[in-house]
Design a protein around this motif. Sequence first.
Motif, PDB file in Angstrom:
ATOM      1  N   GLU A  37      -9.464  -3.868  -7.968  1.00 37.04           N
ATOM      2  CA  GLU A  37     -10.142  -3.861  -6.674  1.00 37.04           C
ATOM      3  C   GLU A  37     -11.468  -4.608  -6.748  1.00 37.04           C
ATOM      4  N   ARG A  38     -12.173  -4.475  -7.879  1.00 36.45           N
ATOM      5  CA  ARG A  38     -13.435  -5.207  -8.021  1.00 36.45           C
ATOM      6  C   ARG A  38     -13.196  -6.704  -8.192  1.00 36.45           C
ATOM      7  N   VAL A  39     -12.131  -7.055  -8.907  1.00 33.72           N
ATOM      8  CA  VAL A  39     -11.879  -8.463  -9.203  1.00 33.72           C
ATOM      9  C   VAL A  39     -11.278  -9.184  -8.004  1.00 33.72           C
ATOM     10  N   GLN A  40     -10.393  -8.505  -7.271  1.00 27.30           N
ATOM     11  CA  GLN A  40      -9.716  -9.138  -6.131  1.00 27.30           C
ATOM     12  C   GLN A  40      -9.898  -8.268  -4.888  1.00 27.30           C
ATOM     13  N   PRO A  41     -11.101  -8.218  -4.329  1.00 26.55           N
ATOM     14  CA  PRO A  41     -11.338  -7.290  -3.224  1.00 26.55           C
ATOM     15  C   PRO A  41     -10.470  -7.560  -1.993  1.00 26.55           C
ATOM     16  N   ARG A  42     -10.203  -8.837  -1.692  1.00 27.38           N
ATOM     17  CA  ARG A  42      -9.421  -9.118  -0.482  1.00 27.38           C
ATOM     18  C   ARG A  42      -7.979  -8.664  -0.642  1.00 27.38           C
ATOM     19  N   ARG A  43      -7.406  -8.938  -1.817  1.00 29.41           N
ATOM     20  CA  ARG A  43      -6.028  -8.511  -2.062  1.00 29.41           C
ATOM     21  C   ARG A  43      -5.932  -6.988  -2.083  1.00 29.41           C
ATOM     22  N   ALA A  44      -6.935  -6.342  -2.691  1.00 28.31           N
ATOM     23  CA  ALA A  44      -6.938  -4.879  -2.741  1.00 28.31           C
ATOM     24  C   ALA A  44      -7.071  -4.299  -1.339  1.00 28.31           C
ATOM     25  N   ARG A  45      -7.897  -4.926  -0.511  1.00 28.46           N
ATOM     26  CA  ARG A  45      -8.063  -4.451   0.865  1.00 28.46           C
ATOM     27  C   ARG A  45      -6.753  -4.590   1.625  1.00 28.46           C
ATOM     28  N   ALA A  46      -6.077  -5.711   1.440  1.00 32.57           N
ATOM     29  CA  ALA A  46      -4.791  -5.922   2.109  1.00 32.57           C
ATOM     30  C   ALA A  46      -3.781  -4.862   1.642  1.00 32.57           C
ATOM     31  N   ALA A  47      -3.782  -4.550   0.353  1.00 32.93           N
ATOM     32  CA  ALA A  47      -2.871  -3.532  -0.171  1.00 32.93           C
ATOM     33  C   ALA A  47      -3.190  -2.164   0.433  1.00 32.93           C
ATOM     34  N   ARG A  48      -4.487  -1.837   0.573  1.00 31.67           N
ATOM     35  CA  ARG A  48      -4.865  -0.567   1.202  1.00 31.67           C
ATOM     36  C   ARG A  48      -4.404  -0.520   2.646  1.00 31.67           C
ATOM     37  N   MET A  49      -4.551  -1.650   3.354  1.00 31.50           N
ATOM     38  CA  MET A  49      -4.112  -1.705   4.755  1.00 31.50           C
ATOM     39  C   MET A  49      -2.598  -1.507   4.865  1.00 31.50           C
ATOM     40  N   ARG A  50      -1.843  -2.140   3.966  1.00 31.06           N
ATOM     41  CA  ARG A  50      -0.387  -1.952   3.975  1.00 31.06           C
ATOM     42  C   ARG A  50      -0.027  -0.502   3.710  1.00 31.06           C
ATOM     43  N   GLN A  51      -0.707   0.103   2.739  1.00 30.37           N
ATOM     44  CA  GLN A  51      -0.450   1.510   2.424  1.00 30.37           C
ATOM     45  C   GLN A  51      -0.785   2.393   3.625  1.00 30.37           C
ATOM     46  N   ALA A  52      -1.902   2.127   4.285  1.00 34.13           N
ATOM     47  CA  ALA A  52      -2.287   2.908   5.459  1.00 34.13           C
ATOM     48  C   ALA A  52      -1.242   2.757   6.562  1.00 34.13           C
ATOM     49  N   MET A  53      -0.734   1.551   6.739  1.00 31.71           N
ATOM     50  CA  MET A  53       0.301   1.325   7.761  1.00 31.71           C
ATOM     51  C   MET A  53       1.572   2.102   7.401  1.00 31.71           C
ATOM     52  N   ARG A  54       1.946   2.095   6.127  1.00 31.02           N
ATOM     53  CA  ARG A  54       3.116   2.871   5.709  1.00 31.02           C
ATOM     54  C   ARG A  54       2.915   4.349   6.001  1.00 31.02           C
ATOM     55  N   MET A  55       1.712   4.839   5.728  1.00 33.13           N
ATOM     56  CA  MET A  55       1.457   6.262   5.960  1.00 33.13           C
ATOM     57  C   MET A  55       1.464   6.587   7.450  1.00 33.13           C
ATOM     58  N   ARG A  56       0.949   5.684   8.287  1.00 36.35           N
ATOM     59  CA  ARG A  56       0.940   5.925   9.725  1.00 36.35           C
ATOM     60  C   ARG A  56       2.342   5.936  10.317  1.00 36.35           C
ATOM     61  N   THR A  57       3.220   5.103   9.773  1.00 36.34           N
ATOM     62  CA  THR A  57       4.558   4.988  10.359  1.00 36.34           C
ATOM     63  C   THR A  57       5.558   5.948   9.708  1.00 36.34           C
ATOM     64  N   PHE A  58       5.111   6.709   8.725  1.00 38.56           N
ATOM     65  CA  PHE A  58       5.999   7.658   8.050  1.00 38.56           C
ATOM     66  C   PHE A  58       6.275   8.833   8.967  1.00 38.56           C
ATOM     67  N   ARG A  59       7.535   9.227   9.055  1.00 36.66           N
ATOM     68  CA  ARG A  59       7.910  10.387   9.880  1.00 36.66           C
ATOM     69  C   ARG A  59       8.038  11.621   9.013  1.00 36.66           C
ATOM     70  N   TRP A  60       7.404  12.704   9.407  1.00 35.79           N
ATOM     71  CA  TRP A  60       7.487  13.960   8.633  1.00 35.79           C
ATOM     72  C   TRP A  60       8.765  14.654   8.949  1.00 35.79           C
TER      73      TRP A  60
END
Length: 60
Positions: A37-60
């Motif tokens: 995350e420190r070395v590649q902040p933009r890629r890490a941010r994109a990965a966090r955004m993808r993870q957040a999107m997965r969590m938002r669209t997950f059905r319980w």
Amino acid sequence: MPDQEEPGERRAADDAQRRRRRAQFLRELNEARALRERVQPRRARAARMRQAMRMRTFRW
């Protein structure tokens, strides 16, 4: 003979050793993620955004 342990004692020792190895692995994994995350902040941010999107669209 010293290596004639009770099965329960041996299993408890194996479990403790496995937990130690797992804890070490998880520490190293978190350290590697933090470094990435420190070395590649933009890629890490994109990965966090993808993870957040997965969590938002997950059905319980």
